[in-house]
Design a protein around this motif. Structure first.
Motif, PDB file in Angstrom:
ATOM      1  N   ALA A 168       0.827  -1.209   0.000  1.00  0.00           N
ATOM      2  CA  ALA A 168       0.000   0.000   0.000  1.00  0.00           C
ATOM      3  C   ALA A 168       0.861   1.257   0.000  1.00  0.00           C
ATOM      4  O   ALA A 168       0.504   2.263  -0.626  1.00  0.00           O
ATOM      5  N   ARG A 169       1.982   1.234   0.704  1.00  0.00           N
ATOM      6  CA  ARG A 169       2.862   2.410   0.722  1.00  0.00           C
ATOM      7  C   ARG A 169       3.397   2.708  -0.671  1.00  0.00           C
ATOM      8  O   ARG A 169       3.549   3.873  -1.064  1.00  0.00           O
TER       9      ARG A 169
ATOM     10  N   ARG B 173       1.859   1.832  -3.408  1.00  0.00           N
ATOM     11  CA  ARG B 173       0.713   2.120  -4.276  1.00  0.00           C
ATOM     12  C   ARG B 173       0.271   3.578  -4.172  1.00  0.00           C
ATOM     13  O   ARG B 173      -0.132   4.185  -5.161  1.00  0.00           O
ATOM     14  N   TYR B 174       0.323   4.163  -2.948  1.00  0.00           N
ATOM     15  CA  TYR B 174      -0.134   5.538  -2.749  1.00  0.00           C
ATOM     16  C   TYR B 174       1.059   6.485  -2.691  1.00  0.00           C
ATOM     17  O   TYR B 174       1.865   6.425  -1.765  1.00  0.00           O
ATOM     18  N   ALA B 175       1.152   7.374  -3.683  1.00  0.00           N
ATOM     19  CA  ALA B 175       2.240   8.350  -3.685  1.00  0.00           C
ATOM     20  C   ALA B 175       2.098   9.337  -2.532  1.00  0.00           C
ATOM     21  O   ALA B 175       3.095   9.866  -2.038  1.00  0.00           O
ATOM     22  N   ASN B 176       0.873   9.608  -2.102  1.00  0.00           N
ATOM     23  CA  ASN B 176       0.634  10.500  -0.951  1.00  0.00           C
ATOM     24  C   ASN B 176       0.116   9.685   0.231  1.00  0.00           C
ATOM     25  O   ASN B 176      -0.903  10.040   0.852  1.00  0.00           O
ATOM     26  N   TRP B 177       0.827   8.615   0.556  1.00  0.00           N
ATOM     27  CA  TRP B 177       0.386   7.688   1.594  1.00  0.00           C
ATOM     28  C   TRP B 177       0.171   8.378   2.938  1.00  0.00           C
ATOM     29  O   TRP B 177      -0.833   8.125   3.621  1.00  0.00           O
TER      30      TRP B 177
ATOM     31  N   ARG C 101      -3.159  10.024  -4.992  1.00  0.00           N
ATOM     32  CA  ARG C 101      -2.207   9.789  -6.085  1.00  0.00           C
ATOM     33  C   ARG C 101      -1.795   8.322  -6.062  1.00  0.00           C
ATOM     34  O   ARG C 101      -1.194   7.858  -5.093  1.00  0.00           O
ATOM     35  N   ILE C 102      -2.137   7.628  -7.124  1.00  0.00           N
ATOM     36  CA  ILE C 102      -1.907   6.195  -7.236  1.00  0.00           C
ATOM     37  C   ILE C 102      -0.732   5.932  -8.167  1.00  0.00           C
ATOM     38  O   ILE C 102      -0.672   6.478  -9.274  1.00  0.00           O
ATOM     39  N   VAL C 103       0.203   5.109  -7.716  1.00  0.00           N
ATOM     40  CA  VAL C 103       1.316   4.676  -8.558  1.00  0.00           C
ATOM     41  C   VAL C 103       0.908   3.351  -9.190  1.00  0.00           C
ATOM     42  O   VAL C 103       0.937   2.304  -8.531  1.00  0.00           O
ATOM     43  N   HIS C 104       0.528   3.402 -10.449  1.00  0.00           N
ATOM     44  CA  HIS C 104       0.037   2.210 -11.144  1.00  0.00           C
ATOM     45  C   HIS C 104       1.195   1.520 -11.854  1.00  0.00           C
ATOM     46  O   HIS C 104       2.017   2.189 -12.501  1.00  0.00           O
TER      47      HIS C 104
END
Length: 268
Positions: free
Chosen positions: A165-166, A168-172, A228-231
């Motif tokens: 999850a960390r 995956r989310y750029a703004n975790w 912000r999702i890192v795909h």
């Protein structure tokens, strides 16, 4: 992990300086940050002993006027003021709770799932009152990969207990802080929800970041923001999200994500 009114009031006191509250600077060195109990009592117009009893959880006879005065003294937001009332009266629903319709068996999840599917390219999730993910449309599956989440599929559990999850989310950090503040609000609204309490307890035991964020005492209603999702295939995607409570099912929320208007204009 139980939230007490004393813990909540302490965290709210600690974030306000005497100068911010309109009090003269202290002439002595302060042993604790923020306002002292007697200073909050002065600002709220109650005796120090009365306010101390409030922080001790002795709230059986506390009036709406006192709670409103304390909320004003501590510069609480509307959501924080609601949370204060919920903590002061855990078994006496406030006016908002009394006017909220109960979930109706006549409104099952199926129509809401069809609504998600009709949203087309907009990622959309159906969440319950514990942030369990009840359903996701195809766009949400493509962005969040919901089907790959471990069971039970819970947005907070996924965020804090799974290392991917960390990444995956750029703004975790921002999403994590919003989620913890929302969970604190939900625990105040649902003090007898054993499953919700168990979720908070599990996260507190297993996640140091959750412990740190929970200790801040922040409480907010998660309504809109940016994720912000890192795909892995298309890189970083930025979405504006909105979370809406379903009027006929107050135990269900729709979370929808959209590309920012500037991005849509650029694509056009």
């Amino acid at each position: 992990m139980e939230t007490t009114i004393g813990e909540f009031l302490r965290t709210r006191r600690e974030r306000i300086t005497p100068e911010q509250a309109g009090l003269p600077p202290s002439l002595t060195r302060r042993r604790v940050p923020g306002l002292r109990r007697e200073e909050v009592a002065l600002l709220a117009g109650v005796s120090p002993d009365y306010y101390q009893r409030l922080e001790q959880g002795r709230t059986a006879q506390v009036s709406d006027q006192v709670l409103d005065a304390v909320a004003q003294a501590l510069s609480l937001s509307d959501v924080e003021s609601e949370h204060l009332r919920n903590l002061a009266r855990p078994h006496r629903p406030d006016a908002r709770a009394r006017t909220t319709p109960r979930p109706s068996r006549a409104v099952p999840d199926e129509p809401l799932v069809r609504l998600l599917e009709a949203m087309g390219d907009a990622p959309a999730l159906l969440l319950d009152a514990r942030l369990d993910i009840m359903a996701a449309n195809a766009a949400a599956e493509a962005v969040f990969e919901v089907s790959g989440m471990p069971q039970p599929r819970n947005a907070a559990r996924q965020l804090f207990l799974y290392p991917e999850a960390r990444a995956r989310y750029a703004n975790w950090e921002a999403i994590a802080a919003e989620t913890v503040a929302q969970l604190r609000l939900l625990t105040g609204r649902r003090p007898d929800d054993a499953k919700l309490a168990a979720l908070v307890g599990e996260l507190a035991i297993r996640s140091e970041p959750f412990q740190r964020l929970w200790a801040t005492g922040d409480v907010r209603e998660k309504r809109l923001g940016v994720v912000r999702i890192v795909h892995p295939l298309v890189g970083t995607l930025e979405f504006d999200y909105h979370m809406l409570t379903v009027p006929a099912r107050p135990d269900r929320s729709l979370l929808t994500a959209h590309l920012p208007a500037t991005a849509r204009l650029a694509d056009g």
